[in-house]
Scaffold this motif. Sequence first.
Motif, PDB file in Angstrom:
ATOM      1  N   ARG A 397       0.839  -1.204   0.000  1.00  0.00           N
ATOM      2  CA  ARG A 397       0.000   0.000   0.000  1.00  0.00           C
ATOM      3  C   ARG A 397       0.876   1.256   0.000  1.00  0.00           C
ATOM      4  O   ARG A 397       0.582   2.223  -0.717  1.00  0.00           O
ATOM      5  CB  ARG A 397      -0.894   0.012   1.246  1.00  0.00           C
ATOM      6  N   GLU A 401       1.114   4.333  -2.864  1.00  0.00           N
ATOM      7  CA  GLU A 401       1.003   5.761  -2.545  1.00  0.00           C
ATOM      8  C   GLU A 401       2.247   6.527  -2.978  1.00  0.00           C
ATOM      9  O   GLU A 401       2.166   7.640  -3.510  1.00  0.00           O
ATOM     10  CB  GLU A 401       0.754   5.934  -1.038  1.00  0.00           C
ATOM     11  N   GLU A 406      -1.350   8.809  -4.342  1.00  0.00           N
ATOM     12  CA  GLU A 406      -2.680   8.588  -3.751  1.00  0.00           C
ATOM     13  C   GLU A 406      -2.706   7.220  -3.076  1.00  0.00           C
ATOM     14  O   GLU A 406      -1.966   6.314  -3.481  1.00  0.00           O
ATOM     15  CB  GLU A 406      -3.753   8.583  -4.850  1.00  0.00           C
ATOM     16  N   THR A 407      -3.598   7.068  -2.106  1.00  0.00           N
ATOM     17  CA  THR A 407      -3.631   5.785  -1.387  1.00  0.00           C
ATOM     18  C   THR A 407      -4.375   4.696  -2.164  1.00  0.00           C
ATOM     19  O   THR A 407      -4.138   3.516  -1.958  1.00  0.00           O
ATOM     20  CB  THR A 407      -4.335   5.934  -0.021  1.00  0.00           C
ATOM     21  N   ALA A 409      -7.185   3.764  -1.587  1.00  0.00           N
ATOM     22  CA  ALA A 409      -7.665   2.948  -0.469  1.00  0.00           C
ATOM     23  C   ALA A 409      -8.952   2.210  -0.820  1.00  0.00           C
ATOM     24  O   ALA A 409      -9.115   1.043  -0.443  1.00  0.00           O
ATOM     25  CB  ALA A 409      -7.863   3.816   0.768  1.00  0.00           C
TER      26      ALA A 409
END
Length: 435
Positions: A397, A401, A406-407, A409
Motif C-alpha cells: 500500500r 502511494e 494517492e492511497t 484505499a
Amino acid sequence: MSGHDPYAPQSGDPTFDVLSYDLDLDYRVRTNRLDGRAVINAVAAERVRTVALDLIALRATRVRVDGNPRTTFRQGPRTLRVTLPQPVDAGEEFSIEVAYAGAPAPRRSQWGTIGWEELEDGSLVAAQPTGAPTWFPCNDRPDDRARYRIAVTTESDYTVAATGVPRPPVTVGGRLRWEFVSEVPTATYLAAVHIGRYREQRIGAARFMQPATLRAEVKRAFSDVPRMRACFEAAFGPYPQEECTFVVTADALEIPLEAQGLMVFGANHLDDESARLIPHELAHQWFGNSVGVGVWRDIWLNEGFACFAEWVWSEASGGPTIAQLAALHHSRLSGLPQDLVLSDPGSAMMFDDRVYKRGALLLEALRRTLGGDTFGELVRRWARIHRHSVVSTEDFRACVELVTGETHAALLDAWLDQPALPSLPPAGPGDSVRG
Ligand SMILES: [Zn+2]
C-alpha cells in the motif's frame, strides 16, 4: 517480527535471527542416510539463554555454542532446544554448531507432505512453507533470511544442484563433494538441494539439469526461457538472483517448485498444458524469492504477482492478452464461493487458487486504474526498493502511494480486505505493462 507466525505457530524462534547457515551434508542415496553438520551464525533479538531450532526426524548428536563443549540441549519431535553456556544480550552474535544424522523424510502438514523427499533415484527438497527442518536445523521463519554455504557429498554417479553459486565438484574418497555459496539473503523454505542422475545443458543464460533421456524434451519445453526472462526484465526490472537453474526430475511431481535461483519441474511438466507454469516459477525469482513475504498471511504478494506474470508472458508471446485472461479468471472466480479475504486467507486457504487469481486480478485492477505506464513503474519500483527483503501488504500500500501520490484505499480495501469479489475497472485501449 515479534512473536510467532499465526499461520505456522510451531515454527521458528523470534528471539534470534540467523545471519548464515553453513551446512556440510553427507548423503547416501541408496540408503537415504544423511549425516550433517550445521554451523548457524546468529544474532540475539533480545536477551536469550535458551533458543529453539526447528529439526524434524533427524537426531542431533552434538551441539556446541561458540565452540563450548558444555552446551546442553534437549530434542523433542519438532524442536531442538539449546541452552547457551551464558545468556546473550540483544544485538550480540553467537554461533551454534549441530551435528545431526538420520533418514530424512517429508513431514506431514496441513499443506500436505513437505520437505526432503526421496525420488525413484535421488532426492529433492520441497519445503514451502515449513519443510526446511526435515534436512537442517534452522530458525524456520520466512522473515529470517540468511546467507548459505551448502556442501553435499554423495555417490559419484549423482549430480547435486542446490541454492547458491556452484563450485566445481571435488572427489573425496571415491565420492563427489559439491559446494554452493549464496550471498543472497534467503528464507529457509527457499533453500533446497536436488540430487539425481542429471546432465547439464544451457539454454541462454539458464542452466538445466535433467536426466540424459529428457535432454531434447527439456530443450523444447523451455526454449522460451531466454525471451521470457527478457520480457520480465523489461516489465519487473533486472533478474535479481545469482543463478538461474532449472531441475527437471525423472519422476512426475505434483507441482513445480521454486527455490532461490532454482526451479524444479517434474517430467510430467514438459507438455504444452504445463507451459504456463514456467513463467509462474520464473517470476517467483522476483516476487516471492527476492521480494518475499515475512508472514504467511501475505502470501498473495508472492502468488498474485507470479500469476499476473503468467498473463504478462502470455500477452508478450502472442497468446491471450492480460485483459482477456483477467476477464476469464474474474468470471471463473465470480462463480466460486466468495468467503476468502486476500490479506488474511487463513493458513488452510493460503495456497488456494483463489488467492493466486484474486491477487493477480488486484494487480490488473490497479493497471486499469493507473494506466500501463504508472503501473509498470509501480511494479519495477516494488521489485527495486524491496529487492532481497521481506515485505508486507502494508508495504505494498505504501508503494502504491509513493508511486501514484494517492492511497487508492477504496480499490485496495475492496480487493484485499473484503470477501466479495469487486468488479474489474473497464480495460483501457492499448494498456501495456511496459512503461
Ligand atoms: Zn507460485
